[in-house]
Design an enzyme around this catalytic site. Structure first.
Site, PDB file in Angstrom:
ATOM      1  N   ARG A  46     -56.177 152.068  53.738  1.00 42.76           N
ATOM      2  CA  ARG A  46     -54.868 151.666  53.202  1.00 42.76           C
ATOM      3  C   ARG A  46     -55.036 150.512  52.218  1.00 42.76           C
ATOM      4  O   ARG A  46     -54.384 150.468  51.173  1.00 42.76           O
ATOM      5  CB  ARG A  46     -53.923 151.278  54.339  1.00 42.76           C
ATOM      6  CG  ARG A  46     -53.501 152.457  55.213  1.00 42.76           C
ATOM      7  CD  ARG A  46     -52.346 152.083  56.137  1.00 42.76           C
ATOM      8  NE  ARG A  46     -52.697 151.059  57.108  1.00 42.76           N
ATOM      9  CZ  ARG A  46     -53.203 151.298  58.304  1.00 42.76           C
ATOM     10  NH1 ARG A  46     -53.440 152.546  58.689  1.00 42.76           N
ATOM     11  NH2 ARG A  46     -53.478 150.313  59.149  1.00 42.76           N
ATOM     12  N   LYS A 136     -36.425 144.088  50.975  1.00 40.38           N
ATOM     13  CA  LYS A 136     -35.759 145.387  51.043  1.00 40.38           C
ATOM     14  C   LYS A 136     -35.385 145.721  52.476  1.00 40.38           C
ATOM     15  O   LYS A 136     -36.105 145.399  53.424  1.00 40.38           O
ATOM     16  CB  LYS A 136     -36.666 146.489  50.497  1.00 40.38           C
ATOM     17  CG  LYS A 136     -35.950 147.818  50.272  1.00 40.38           C
ATOM     18  CD  LYS A 136     -36.910 148.992  50.225  1.00 40.38           C
ATOM     19  CE  LYS A 136     -37.251 149.493  51.629  1.00 40.38           C
ATOM     20  NZ  LYS A 136     -37.938 150.803  51.637  1.00 40.38           N
ATOM     21  N   GLU A 177     -30.385 148.961  50.357  1.00 40.08           N
ATOM     22  CA  GLU A 177     -30.733 150.379  50.209  1.00 40.08           C
ATOM     23  C   GLU A 177     -30.007 151.254  51.228  1.00 40.08           C
ATOM     24  O   GLU A 177     -30.504 151.464  52.338  1.00 40.08           O
ATOM     25  CB  GLU A 177     -32.249 150.592  50.362  1.00 40.08           C
ATOM     26  CG  GLU A 177     -32.673 152.038  50.193  1.00 40.08           C
ATOM     27  CD  GLU A 177     -34.164 152.271  50.372  1.00 40.08           C
ATOM     28  OE1 GLU A 177     -34.592 153.434  50.285  1.00 40.08           O
ATOM     29  OE2 GLU A 177     -34.895 151.294  50.604  1.00 40.08           O
ATOM     30  N   LYS A 219     -30.211 149.613  45.750  1.00 42.12           N
ATOM     31  CA  LYS A 219     -31.171 150.715  45.673  1.00 42.12           C
ATOM     32  C   LYS A 219     -30.497 151.968  46.235  1.00 42.12           C
ATOM     33  O   LYS A 219     -30.623 152.274  47.418  1.00 42.12           O
ATOM     34  CB  LYS A 219     -32.456 150.392  46.447  1.00 42.12           C
ATOM     35  CG  LYS A 219     -33.519 151.502  46.348  1.00 42.12           C
ATOM     36  CD  LYS A 219     -34.847 151.088  46.951  1.00 42.12           C
ATOM     37  CE  LYS A 219     -35.850 152.232  46.874  1.00 42.12           C
ATOM     38  NZ  LYS A 219     -37.204 151.864  47.329  1.00 42.12           N
TER      39      LYS A 219
END
Length: 341
Positions: A46, A136, A177, A219
């Site tokens: 990752r 976020k 979002e 978003k």
């Protein structure tokens, strides 16, 4: 305390021709994508993949910010340079995912509420010290029989608003979002109706919680037919209905809307964003740009496939996808541009 900084950061996040890379996949999401390609699901892989993305030469020309995951914001390149410094040196603002994922909502079968408010103030302070300047939080809204329920909409909107208020208090620009999933067989009209109600509920709660609109980014998902719907909307219709919904529900004080791709292919997500600019040009009170995950990086991940020998080719593909979305954010994208010279 942070008002000027927040407003300046929010404006920079939606600068013309630039968008956001959502590289905030959780362990499980990242591993699932790796598994499909036969890539080992380890922290080392990752790290290697994210280093590939963040060190792509010239990527700062098209990206204003990158949303990181808790693991990623603590990682460094192989030579020991923190990822946050790599991004800042490229002119890219580091951000952080703050939600803890969606869990089943009580007495609302099939629906979820996003977790993560406990201890959020302390986590915001930690991430700010680590270099993050925005955050976020994703709410998940499903369309189906008797869904979304009022309970689902109000509970998720309340959590989004509390998160956003805490972010602004702590110096992070909140990305709000509310994702309406494209799963299902719903029509474009049904998608529009749900988006309309979702945005109303969210902005009502943001107002109640005292969230400053010029210090946040929305978003949204696009108003699009369900993926199993026999009536798939055209690119132009998606653009028209999406912008119509935003004009009716999103305050003009918001600096910008950075769309999620929501499972769309890279080409389709780019075409939809481009059509919004072509059709509406100077009628938009806010910037419209991208905040894509798979639509920006999936093809690069497939090319890389966990092999060091493929890094340069994968970076070329990532750069190309970002460049195309940058063009779409100006209404200058053409399908012929999909071909790499």
């Amino acid at each position: 305390m942070y008002e000027r900084e927040l407003a300046a950061t929010a404006k920079a996040m939606v600068a013309p021709s630039k968008g956001l890379l959502a590289a905030d996949e959780s362990y499980s999401t990242a591993n699932k994508r790796f598994e499909k390609l036969g890539i080992p699901t380890t922290a080392e892989m990752r790290q290697a993949y994210r280093e590939l993305l963040f060190t792509t030469p010239g990527i700062g020309d098209f990206l204003s910010g990158v949303i990181l995951f808790d693991e990623t914001i603590r990682q460094s390149t192989q030579d020991g340079t923190p990822f946050t410094k790599v991004l800042l040196d490229a002119g890219i603002i580091p951000g952080i995912k703050l939600d803890a994922g969606a869990e089943a909502l009580a007495k609302a079968p099939g629906e979820t509420v996003t977790q993560g408010l406990d201890g959020l103030r302390d986590r915001i302070a930690e991430y700010y010290k680590m270099g993050a300047r925005f955050a976020k939080w994703r709410a998940v809204i499903k369309i189906g029989d008797n869904m979304p329920s009022d309970r689902c909409l109000k509970t998720n909107a309340h959590a989004l608003a509390r998160y956003a208020a805490l972010c602004q208090e702590g110096g992070l620009v909140p990305i709000v979002e509310p994702e309406v999933l494209m799963d299902g067989d719903h029509t474009l009209e049904r998608s529009y109706a749900v988006h309309h109600e979702v945005l109303k509920t969210v902005f009502d709660e943001l107002y109640i919680q005292g969230v400053e609109p010029d210090q946040m980014i929305l978003k949204p998902s696009m108003v699009i037919s369900g993926e199993k719907s026999p009536q798939q909307a055209s690119v132009e219709d998606v653009a028209r209905w999406t912008v119509k919904c935003l004009l009716e529900r999103v305050p003009a004080a918001i600096p910008g809307c950075a769309f999620l791709s929501g499972g769309q292919s890279g080409e389709l997500a780019t075409a939809h964003l481009n059509a919004m600019h072509v059709l509406f040009k100077d009628q938009l009170p806010w910037q419209l740009t991208f905040s894509y995950s798979r639509a920006l990086q999936q093809s690069a991940m497939q090319i890389w496939n966990g092999q060091d020998a493929n890094v340069a080719a994968a970076q070329k593909e990532f750069y190309h996808r970002a460049k195309l979305n940058s063009a779409a954010a100006l209404g200058q994208y053409q399908p012929e541009m999909e071909k790499i010279a």
